[in-house]
Design a protein around this motif. Structure first.
Motif, short mmCIF file in Angstrom:
data_model
loop_
_atom_site.label_atom_id
_atom_site.label_comp_id
_atom_site.label_asym_id
_atom_site.label_seq_id
_atom_site.Cartn_x
_atom_site.Cartn_y
_atom_site.Cartn_z
N HIS A 196 -10.95 -12.99 5.63
CA HIS A 196 -11.98 -12.01 6.02
C HIS A 196 -13.21 -12.71 6.59
O HIS A 196 -13.71 -12.33 7.65
CB HIS A 196 -12.35 -11.14 4.82
CG HIS A 196 -13.39 -10.12 5.14
ND1 HIS A 196 -13.13 -8.99 5.88
CD2 HIS A 196 -14.72 -10.07 4.85
CE1 HIS A 196 -14.24 -8.30 6.02
NE2 HIS A 196 -15.22 -8.93 5.41
N LEU A 197 -13.69 -13.74 5.89
CA LEU A 197 -14.87 -14.46 6.40
C LEU A 197 -14.56 -15.08 7.77
O LEU A 197 -15.39 -15.04 8.68
CB LEU A 197 -15.32 -15.55 5.42
CG LEU A 197 -16.60 -16.26 5.88
CD1 LEU A 197 -17.84 -15.41 5.58
CD2 LEU A 197 -16.75 -17.63 5.27
N ALA A 198 -13.35 -15.66 7.90
CA ALA A 198 -12.97 -16.28 9.17
C ALA A 198 -13.03 -15.26 10.30
O ALA A 198 -13.59 -15.53 11.38
CB ALA A 198 -11.57 -16.88 9.06
N ASP A 199 -12.49 -14.07 10.07
CA ASP A 199 -12.52 -13.02 11.10
C ASP A 199 -13.95 -12.64 11.46
O ASP A 199 -14.29 -12.48 12.64
CB ASP A 199 -11.78 -11.77 10.59
CG ASP A 199 -10.26 -11.95 10.58
OD1 ASP A 199 -9.76 -12.82 11.31
OD2 ASP A 199 -9.59 -11.22 9.83
N VAL A 200 -14.79 -12.47 10.44
CA VAL A 200 -16.17 -12.04 10.69
C VAL A 200 -16.94 -13.13 11.45
O VAL A 200 -17.66 -12.85 12.42
CB VAL A 200 -16.89 -11.68 9.36
CG1 VAL A 200 -18.39 -11.49 9.58
CG2 VAL A 200 -16.26 -10.44 8.75
N MET A 201 -16.77 -14.38 11.05
CA MET A 201 -17.47 -15.48 11.73
C MET A 201 -17.06 -15.54 13.20
O MET A 201 -17.89 -15.70 14.10
CB MET A 201 -17.17 -16.82 11.05
CG MET A 201 -17.76 -16.97 9.66
SD MET A 201 -19.58 -16.98 9.63
CE MET A 201 -19.90 -15.35 8.91
N THR A 202 -15.76 -15.45 13.46
CA THR A 202 -15.28 -15.50 14.84
C THR A 202 -15.89 -14.36 15.66
O THR A 202 -16.31 -14.56 16.81
CB THR A 202 -13.74 -15.43 14.86
OG1 THR A 202 -13.23 -16.59 14.18
CG2 THR A 202 -13.19 -15.40 16.29
N ALA A 203 -15.97 -13.19 15.05
CA ALA A 203 -16.49 -12.03 15.77
C ALA A 203 -17.96 -12.19 16.16
O ALA A 203 -18.39 -11.64 17.17
CB ALA A 203 -16.31 -10.77 14.91
#
Lengths: 246, 246
Positions: B28-35
């Motif tokens: 989840h954090l990885a997705d948010v950071m990428t976004a």
């Protein structure tokens, strides 16, 4: 005191850090280590960058009994694990004769060209042993206490199955789970006292939240069955006292 | 060159390392950071041990723009994150007046005793700011560039939603995915050449294995739309040439 055997895991790959791929290997390794009595103490996820891989593997291999890596051993330019591990150990990375021949014969039998990319999968640090890959042939490898495996879960799991019999396990950590219908705030103070009174155990408290209600999973762990039973009994007595106040 | 903003994550908890709980927060954090254009560069999973938490957070907070932690901020004895982070920053860990009062009023309103365990959730490093917790009230906190959040996924995600607007994002990394029906061995050599010719892009190759067949997901990433389009075009031309040999 039983012997403690420790392990660390290193997950290598930009695709995990970007969120594109969701890791499925950490949980599997954790389960396997627990089952064979090895304490997984640390996991690091690092990018496909040589300096980062070298620094992480050198930090971990000197601190823990075993290191397990996943990812970065395929045929493409972003697969730099073999070179990075060789660099960490200060040895050359070269074609392994046995792996080179095995892949050459396999591609010939399938009528496929033995490309430079495919040959890359035969490269490993000089002096490394193979970890057999029953799924797609190209082997992983072990050098020192570091076990280098594929990132694709089906291949990682098959490789790990081949590694496990070679590991020296410790005394298995026993565990008992006690369902606690109360939130952590209700039991936290007393649970801390039980932990203090039972230093040969590790008592974990895992808050759960479902449909607006809190409950807690309490896990008592110990390498001693007697210590485990004593602490578990005290946890259950605490919960019974809350349910039926004196 | 666009500004690069980096981040690291620290997952704190024996339950993840034992395999008992499967982490859901890293992805989840990885997705948010990428976004939001922040490069997640490293993740560490560490046990509930003060020395390990202190060493990891000090290594990460000095190396990356932001650090995000999950786990260990509940009311029980194994929740030692607040103390450990305070120690890492060299400041006392104490009851935060605002958090103490907020929790006190909440428990009073619900007719629940404000136990020592519950009071623990009001402790944080002196000087830290709150991260609001809309799910279960007890706040996380930010000190320096370190954001300390809960491990329960629903609470972590809610806290992270409150943190994101305070972050300074970088130029968003654009990405395009190209489906490659061939295994990595077929395309690896040429893909490496395309990567070399397009240094302003990161070309990732992710092998997939399904029902005995390999295929590959190729991902071209760049902060420049022009660079991305050029490299993607070259990848597609390579695949077309394999499908229809000259």
């Amino acid at each position: 005191m039983s012997e403690i055997v420790t392990a660390a895991m290193m997950v290598i790959g930009d695709e995990i850090l970007s969120g594109r791929t969701k890791d499925k290997n950490i949980g599997h390794l954790a389960d396997v280590m627990t089952a064979i009595g090895i304490d997984l103490k640390e996991v690091r996820i690092v990018p496909d960058e040589e300096d980062e891989i070298v620094a992480a593997v050198n930090a971990l291999r000197t601190k823990y009994t075993y290191v397990f890596t996943t990812g970065g051993i395929g045929p493409t330019h972003d697969d730099i694990t073999a070179d990075s591990i060789a660099k960490a150990f200060g040895v050359p990375c070269d074609y392994d004769a046995k792996a080179y021949k095995m892949l050459e014969e396999s591609y010939a039998a399938r009528g496929l060209e033995y490309t430079e990319a495919r040959k890359r999968m035969a490269r490993m640090p000089v002096g490394a042993d193979h970890i057999d890959n029953p799924v797609s042939l190209a082997p992983g490898f072990r050098i020192g206490n570091v076990h280098v495996m594929a990132g694709v879960p089906a291949i990682f799991q098959a490789m790990l199955d081949n590694v496990v019999p070679t590991l020296h396990g410790g005394a298995v950590m026993l565990s008992e789970t006690v369902h606690c219908p109360y939130g952590e705030g209700t039991i936290g103070t007393q649970l801390g006292e039980i932990q203090k009174a039972n230093p040969d155990t590790i008592i974990g408290s895992y808050p759960k939240y479902l449909d607006g209600k809190f409950w807690t999973e309490l896990v008592v762990r110990s390498r001693s069955a007697e210590s485990l039973a004593k602490a578990k009994g005290e946890v259950e007595a605490m919960l019974a006292a809350i349910a039926t106040p004196a």
